[in-house]
Design a protein around this motif. Structure first.
Motif, PDB file in Angstrom:
ATOM      1  N   ASP A  73       1.004  -1.084  -0.019  1.00 45.17           N
ATOM      2  CA  ASP A  73      -0.018  -0.036  -0.021  1.00 45.17           C
ATOM      3  C   ASP A  73       0.927   1.235  -0.111  1.00 45.17           C
ATOM      4  O   ASP A  73       1.998   1.286  -0.067  1.00 45.17           O
ATOM      5  CB  ASP A  73      -0.983   0.017   0.982  1.00 45.17           C
ATOM      6  CG  ASP A  73      -0.326  -0.046   2.546  1.00 45.17           C
ATOM      7  OD1 ASP A  73       1.058  -0.640   2.550  1.00 45.17           O
ATOM      8  OD2 ASP A  73      -0.863   0.249   3.637  1.00 45.17           O
ATOM      9  N   PHE A  87      -4.060   0.627  -2.360  1.00 41.72           N
ATOM     10  CA  PHE A  87      -3.210  -0.505  -2.251  1.00 41.72           C
ATOM     11  C   PHE A  87      -3.134  -1.287  -3.672  1.00 41.72           C
ATOM     12  O   PHE A  87      -4.206  -0.910  -4.332  1.00 41.72           O
ATOM     13  CB  PHE A  87      -3.379  -1.398  -1.300  1.00 41.72           C
ATOM     14  CG  PHE A  87      -4.774  -2.027  -1.069  1.00 41.72           C
ATOM     15  CD1 PHE A  87      -5.648  -1.431  -0.320  1.00 41.72           C
ATOM     16  CD2 PHE A  87      -5.238  -3.336  -1.731  1.00 41.72           C
ATOM     17  CE1 PHE A  87      -6.947  -1.874  -0.309  1.00 41.72           C
ATOM     18  CE2 PHE A  87      -6.263  -3.892  -1.733  1.00 41.72           C
ATOM     19  CZ  PHE A  87      -7.259  -3.331  -0.864  1.00 41.72           C
ATOM     20  N   MET A 139       0.201  -4.915   4.441  1.00 39.34           N
ATOM     21  CA  MET A 139      -0.274  -3.411   4.394  1.00 39.34           C
ATOM     22  C   MET A 139       0.670  -2.882   5.538  1.00 39.34           C
ATOM     23  O   MET A 139       1.317  -3.467   6.463  1.00 39.34           O
ATOM     24  CB  MET A 139      -1.926  -3.341   4.873  1.00 39.34           C
ATOM     25  CG  MET A 139      -2.714  -3.712   4.087  1.00 39.34           C
ATOM     26  SD  MET A 139      -2.683  -2.936   2.328  1.00 39.34           S
ATOM     27  CE  MET A 139      -3.968  -4.079   1.798  1.00 39.34           C
ATOM     28  N   GLN A 250      -8.717   1.937   4.878  1.00 35.24           N
ATOM     29  CA  GLN A 250      -7.501   2.178   5.645  1.00 35.24           C
ATOM     30  C   GLN A 250      -7.882   2.123   6.982  1.00 35.24           C
ATOM     31  O   GLN A 250      -6.903   1.701   8.060  1.00 35.24           O
ATOM     32  CB  GLN A 250      -6.735   3.576   5.088  1.00 35.24           C
ATOM     33  CG  GLN A 250      -5.463   3.744   5.825  1.00 35.24           C
ATOM     34  CD  GLN A 250      -4.971   5.123   5.574  1.00 35.24           C
ATOM     35  OE1 GLN A 250      -5.700   6.171   5.110  1.00 35.24           O
ATOM     36  NE2 GLN A 250      -3.672   5.183   5.549  1.00 35.24           N
TER      37      GLN A 250
END
Ligand code: CU
Length: 422
Positions: A73, A87, A139, A250
């Motif tokens: 990401d 991402f 991530m 997120q």
């Protein structure tokens, strides 16, 4: 500019007694194209002919193409200054080489290119086997409690008619690639053409968050597509992006009210146009999106689209487009359009034949010749990003005359580049 190419250039410079410092610094700029200042091997030259300077994968010892893609990401900078969390896929710095399993934020920043939307094109060749390995790095910029952490990913090769084992649909029958794991898709393309690839895990969220890239399959090492010759080629990947949905992914991993998902950005190759003609993130200052050609040349444009509900309607001023292929298959007979609709998942290949101003001008207002014209989304929703017009899917044709000295491709230092001065 691939690292491999730079290394081979340096080696060649040393062989002829020059040093790497002799390479003009402009070659390192984003606008750099293959130049005449060094020698490529015959195969490198042939490959450069058809990949437009894009970085290619390596060949394994058995001659098989090898690409290593990494999911991660990061942030996409928009022309209004907003940094949108996305991402998607990326690769090693300057190459598609294997840099092992990448797990930490520090490793991501040290070893990989920043994530782009769409990510860089993958070029393959008909009948030439390829091993494409997907590494899931996790991530690194999401809220630590977000449900988006630790998700799995795949690659679906959209438009290639493949067996389920390499089709990228999770657990049908192959499990998706879990965090810090990898999987190699082995495929041999059967047909040339314009395709795309995207993740197929939680497709709505993963694709629209940024997980897609162009997949271009060449018949051979010449500048032809579907049997048509071209002089220059551009891939215009148009897409929708919702900064609101991405922010919710997120923060929490859940997009609230998915049925109300709305794009607030309409992109060409991950960028919008903006009324500041100097903005470095504008479509018109992107060498992949600003269509540069000379009079008398034929330009191939590969349109590709991803989105939730917007149908892009591309309209070039000054030219008609000859549609030669739809969804990676040559049409039995081509046809002309000046407004071309393209919806999510579609690919449309067109030729634009740039006329020669002096020989073909029949009246004062006929045929543009050298100069700037615009091409924009005529479904005008796509010209408004974050409520601002003209911030959206617009780029330009920048047609040059062979009779005039060539203009500098890069802006004069200290002075913003103004395409209207050309
Ligand atoms: Cu995914």
């Amino acid at each position: 500019m691939g690292l491999k190419k730079l290394i081979s250039m340096s080696a060649i410079s040393l062989l002829i007694g020059a040093t790497a410092s002799a390479i003009p610094s402009r070659l390192f700029a984003e606008e750099a194209k293959p130049a005449e200042t060094w020698v490529l091997s015959q195969e490198e030259q042939e490959l450069a002919n058809v990949t437009n300077g894009d970085v290619l994968g390596d060949r394994g010892k058995d001659g098989v193409w090898e690409y290593h893609l990494y999911t991660t990401d990061g942030y996409l900078e928009m022309t209004n200054g907003e940094l949108v969390w996305v991402f998607g896929y990326t690769h090693a710095k300057g190459s598609f080489k294997n840099v092992g399993e990448v797990k930490t934020k520090e490793e991501v920043e040290r070893l990989l290119e920043p994530v782009k939307v769409p990510s860089d094109p993958v070029h393959l060749f008909v009948g030439e086997k390829a091993r494409i390995t997907l590494h899931n790095t996790g991530m690194h910029y999401a809220n630590e409690h977000s449900g988006v952490n630790h998700v799995a990913h795949t690659i679906h090769f959209h438009g290639l008619d493949l067996t389920p084992a390499v089709d990228g649909v999770p657990s049908l029958p192959v499990d998706p690639v879990l965090e810090h794991m990898s999987f190699t898709y082995v495929i041999t393309p059967q047909y040339e053409g314009s395709f795309m690839a995207h993740c197929h895990v939680d497709s709505f969220n993963h694709i629209l968050a940024g997980m897609y890239f162009p997949l271009i399959i060449h018949q051979d090492r010449t500048k032809t597509a579907y049997g048509y010759k071209y002089d220059r080629d551009y891939t215009l990947f148009v897409s929708e992006l919702s900064s609101t949905a991405n922010e919710q992914l997120q923060e929490s991993g859940v997009v609230h009210g998915l049925q109300d998902w709305k794009a607030d950005y309409f992109l060409i190759n991950g960028r919008t146009f903006t009324d500041n003609l100097f903005h470095p993130r504008s479509t018109i200052n992107d060498p992949r999106s600003r269509i540069v050609a000379y009079e008398d040349e034929t330009v191939l444009i590969r349109f590709m689209a991803i989105g939730a509900d917007h149908v892009f309607a591309f309209h070039p001023h000054g030219y008609h487009m000859e549609v030669i292929a739809l969804d990676g298959r040559k049409l039995k007979s081509s046809y002309e359009k000046d407004t071309l609709c393209i919806a999510s998942g579609e690919r449309i290949d067109v030729l634009v034949r740039i006329p020669h101003f002096a020989s073909q001008k029949k009246c004062l207002s006929c045929n543009l010749g050298a100069g700037i014209t615009i091409m924009h989304d005529h479904n005008l929703r796509g010209m408004v990003s974050t409520g601002k017009y003209p911030m959206g899917a617009l780029t330009i044709f920048d047609v040059k005359s062979r009779t005039k000295p060539e203009q500098a491709e890069t802006p004069v230092k200290g002075k913003p580049y103004n395409p209207l001065e050309h």
